[in-house]
Design an enzyme around this catalytic site. Structure first.
Site, PDB file in Angstrom:
ATOM      1  N   GLU A   1       0.860  -1.178   0.000  1.00 50.81           N
ATOM      2  CA  GLU A   1       0.000   0.000   0.000  1.00 50.81           C
ATOM      3  C   GLU A   1       0.905   1.239   0.000  1.00 50.81           C
ATOM      4  OE1 GLU A   1      -2.572  -0.157   3.388  1.00 50.81           O
ATOM      5  OE2 GLU A   1      -3.752  -1.846   2.617  1.00 50.81           O
TER       6      GLU A   1
ATOM      7  N   GLN B   1      -2.315  16.865  -6.202  1.00 56.37           N
ATOM      8  CA  GLN B   1      -1.656  16.643  -7.500  1.00 56.37           C
ATOM      9  C   GLN B   1      -0.541  15.641  -7.333  1.00 56.37           C
ATOM     10  OE1 GLN B   1      -0.762  20.265  -9.761  1.00 56.37           O
ATOM     11  NE2 GLN B   1       1.283  19.485 -10.253  1.00 56.37           N
TER      12      GLN B   1
ATOM     13  N   ASN C   1       2.947  14.247  -9.216  1.00 48.89           N
ATOM     14  CA  ASN C   1       3.953  14.623 -10.220  1.00 48.89           C
ATOM     15  C   ASN C   1       4.901  13.462 -10.450  1.00 48.89           C
ATOM     16  OD1 ASN C   1       2.930  17.248 -10.280  1.00 48.89           O
ATOM     17  ND2 ASN C   1       4.301  17.953  -8.665  1.00 48.89           N
TER      18      ASN C   1
ATOM     19  N   HIS D   1      14.142  23.515  -4.318  1.00 49.84           N
ATOM     20  CA  HIS D   1      13.016  24.378  -4.677  1.00 49.84           C
ATOM     21  C   HIS D   1      11.988  24.501  -3.567  1.00 49.84           C
ATOM     22  CE1 HIS D   1      13.734  22.692  -8.989  1.00 49.84           C
ATOM     23  NE2 HIS D   1      14.652  23.562  -8.649  1.00 49.84           N
TER      24      HIS D   1
ATOM     25  N   LYS E   1       5.000  17.838   0.446  1.00 55.02           N
ATOM     26  CA  LYS E   1       5.296  16.814  -0.570  1.00 55.02           C
ATOM     27  C   LYS E   1       5.510  15.462   0.080  1.00 55.02           C
ATOM     28  CE  LYS E   1       7.544  20.451  -3.182  1.00 55.02           C
ATOM     29  NZ  LYS E   1       8.811  21.122  -3.468  1.00 55.02           N
TER      30      LYS E   1
ATOM     31  N   HIS F   1      13.203  21.751  -1.167  1.00 54.99           N
ATOM     32  CA  HIS F   1      13.337  20.317  -1.466  1.00 54.99           C
ATOM     33  C   HIS F   1      14.131  20.109  -2.746  1.00 54.99           C
ATOM     34  CE1 HIS F   1      11.775  16.653  -3.572  1.00 54.99           C
ATOM     35  NE2 HIS F   1      12.337  16.155  -2.480  1.00 54.99           N
TER      36      HIS F   1
ATOM     37  N   TYR G   1       5.725  11.995  -6.824  1.00 54.95           N
ATOM     38  CA  TYR G   1       5.367  12.611  -5.545  1.00 54.95           C
ATOM     39  C   TYR G   1       4.022  13.323  -5.592  1.00 54.95           C
ATOM     40  CZ  TYR G   1       7.589  16.734  -7.813  1.00 54.95           C
ATOM     41  OH  TYR G   1       7.955  17.755  -8.676  1.00 54.95           O
TER      42      TYR G   1
ATOM     43  N   LYS H   1      17.627  27.441 -14.202  1.00 55.03           N
ATOM     44  CA  LYS H   1      16.945  28.016 -13.032  1.00 55.03           C
ATOM     45  C   LYS H   1      17.702  27.648 -11.757  1.00 55.03           C
ATOM     46  CE  LYS H   1      13.332  25.834 -11.467  1.00 55.03           C
ATOM     47  NZ  LYS H   1      11.949  25.279 -11.344  1.00 55.03           N
ATOM     48  N   ASP H   2      18.105  26.391 -11.653  1.00 54.23           N
ATOM     49  CA  ASP H   2      18.779  25.943 -10.428  1.00 54.23           C
ATOM     50  C   ASP H   2      20.194  26.488 -10.336  1.00 54.23           C
ATOM     51  OD1 ASP H   2      17.151  22.671 -10.269  1.00 54.23           O
ATOM     52  OD2 ASP H   2      16.454  24.720  -9.874  1.00 54.23           O
TER      53      ASP H   2
HETATM   54  C1  LIG Z   1       6.880  21.353 -10.738  1.00 53.55           C
HETATM   55  C2  LIG Z   1       6.053  21.478 -11.980  1.00 53.55           C
HETATM   56  C3  LIG Z   1       6.633  21.714 -13.219  1.00 53.55           C
HETATM   57  N1  LIG Z   1       5.840  21.823 -14.337  1.00 53.55           N
HETATM   58  C4  LIG Z   1       6.498  22.055 -15.634  1.00 53.55           C
HETATM   59  C5  LIG Z   1       7.283  23.351 -15.720  1.00 53.55           C
HETATM   60  C6  LIG Z   1       8.421  23.026 -16.640  1.00 53.55           C
HETATM   61  O1  LIG Z   1       8.021  23.238 -17.987  1.00 53.55           O
HETATM   62  C7  LIG Z   1       8.660  21.525 -16.428  1.00 53.55           C
HETATM   63  C8  LIG Z   1       9.840  21.236 -15.559  1.00 53.55           C
HETATM   64  O2  LIG Z   1       9.684  22.012 -14.377  1.00 53.55           O
HETATM   65  P1  LIG Z   1      10.901  22.142 -13.362  1.00 53.55           P
HETATM   66  O3  LIG Z   1      12.173  22.337 -14.129  1.00 53.55           O
HETATM   67  O4  LIG Z   1      10.531  23.161 -12.322  1.00 53.55           O
HETATM   68  O5  LIG Z   1      10.906  20.683 -12.725  1.00 53.55           O
HETATM   69  P2  LIG Z   1      11.776  20.225 -11.462  1.00 53.55           P
HETATM   70  O6  LIG Z   1      13.148  20.812 -11.525  1.00 53.55           O
HETATM   71  O7  LIG Z   1      11.629  18.759 -11.381  1.00 53.55           O
HETATM   72  O8  LIG Z   1      11.017  20.914 -10.260  1.00 53.55           O
HETATM   73  C9  LIG Z   1      10.567  20.182  -9.147  1.00 53.55           C
HETATM   74  O9  LIG Z   1      11.726  19.755  -8.509  1.00 53.55           O
HETATM   75  C10 LIG Z   1      11.785  19.748  -7.102  1.00 53.55           C
HETATM   76  C11 LIG Z   1      12.491  18.484  -6.693  1.00 53.55           C
HETATM   77  C12 LIG Z   1      10.536  19.944  -6.376  1.00 53.55           C
HETATM   78  O10 LIG Z   1      10.416  19.575  -5.206  1.00 53.55           O
HETATM   79  C13 LIG Z   1       9.429  20.654  -7.009  1.00 53.55           C
HETATM   80  O11 LIG Z   1       8.272  19.850  -6.979  1.00 53.55           O
HETATM   81  C14 LIG Z   1       9.670  21.098  -8.384  1.00 53.55           C
HETATM   82  O12 LIG Z   1      10.256  22.377  -8.300  1.00 53.55           O
HETATM   83  O13 LIG Z   1       7.456  21.029 -15.817  1.00 53.55           O
HETATM   84  C15 LIG Z   1       4.463  21.691 -14.279  1.00 53.55           C
HETATM   85  O14 LIG Z   1       3.770  21.789 -15.300  1.00 53.55           O
HETATM   86  N2  LIG Z   1       3.868  21.462 -13.061  1.00 53.55           N
HETATM   87  C16 LIG Z   1       4.603  21.340 -11.908  1.00 53.55           C
HETATM   88  O15 LIG Z   1       4.012  21.114 -10.831  1.00 53.55           O
END
Ligand SMILES: Cc1cn([C@H]2C[C@H](O)[C@@H](COP(=O)(O)OP(=O)(O)O[C@H]3O[C@H](C)C(=O)[C@H](O)[C@H]3O)O2)c(=O)[nH]c1=O
Length: 182
Positions: free
Chosen positions: A28, A46, A48, A61, A71, A118, A131, A168-169
């Site tokens: 589970e 949601q 992801n 982030h 999360k 996170h 998640y 971004k990061d």
């Molecule tokens: C987070 C998110 C992203 N997106 C789209 C936006 C961008 O076009 C693409 C990649 O987004 P991003 O580069 O922000 O993805 P991660 O670097 O994996 O970001 C996540 O990484 C760390 C580990 C986290 O904890 C957060 O949940 C989140 O910031 O997905 C969406 O459409 N919905 C969403 O909820």
């Protein structure tokens, strides 16, 4: 499911009860009533999923203010080192972090309440990370802090010179310059 609170109050590691037989396994992965009893009621809205290769670091982030997200994270393929940083300036553990290994093998989950930054580092050839979040995605309210910020003191176990990150990061702020939660 076993719920273990970490050194940071409210941050939990979840160890599932896995049933194995000749076909494979069952467990589970999420049970609202069980989670509410052991951690508290959280209305996740949601799910992801992301896939990354070895050496990718996603994070650290968070979404600011009212857009903050709790999360519940886990890895369904491969292995990551997952980190949560307390960004709540009123917290006794402000600026402290918890690091936990999440993998396809250990099936461990990690609950990160609102008010935390996170991120994770991929330690396998490929990692699929999935998640739950309890608030909407609000990119206009996103913030990042540097994974290698000396004030955070996160010790990553590999040479990070070749770490793979989003632009971004790479532009993440230092912890001392970040926006905090009350
Ligand atoms: C987070 C998110 C992203 N997106 C789209 C936006 C961008 O076009 C693409 C990649 O987004 P991003 O580069 O922000 O993805 P991660 O670097 O994996 O970001 C996540 O990484 C760390 C580990 C986290 O904890 C957060 O949940 C989140 O910031 O997905 C969406 O459409 N919905 C969403 O909820």
């Amino acid at each position: 499911m076993e719920y273990k609170e970490t050194a940071i109050k409210g941050v939990f590691i979840l160890e599932p009860r896995v049933f194995e037989d000749s076909r494979g396994y069952f467990f589970e992965a999420w049970k609202d009533s069980d989670f509410a009893e052991h951690v508290g009621k959280v209305n996740f809205i949601q799910d992801n999923e992301s896939k990354s290769c070895y050496g990718v670091l996603r994070g650290l982030h968070y979404q600011k203010g009212e857009f903050s997200q709790a999360k519940l994270v886990r890895v369904i393929r491969g292995k990551v080192l997952d980190v949560a940083v307390d960004m709540r300036k009123g917290s006794p553990t402000f600026g402290r972090h918890v690091m936990v290994e999440l993998s396809e093998e250990n099936k461990r989950q990690f609950f990160i309440p609102r008010g935390f930054a996170h991120g994770f580092l991929v330690m396998s050839d490929v990692a699929v990370f999935t998640y739950k979040v309890d608030n909407v995605y609000a990119p206009a309210h996103e913030a990042s802090v540097r994974y290698d910020d000396p004030d955070l003191g996160i010790s990553w176990p590999i040479d990070m010179k070749d770490v793979i990150m989003s632009d971004k990061d790479r532009a993440a702020s230092l912890f001392k310059d970040a926006e905090y939660f009350d």
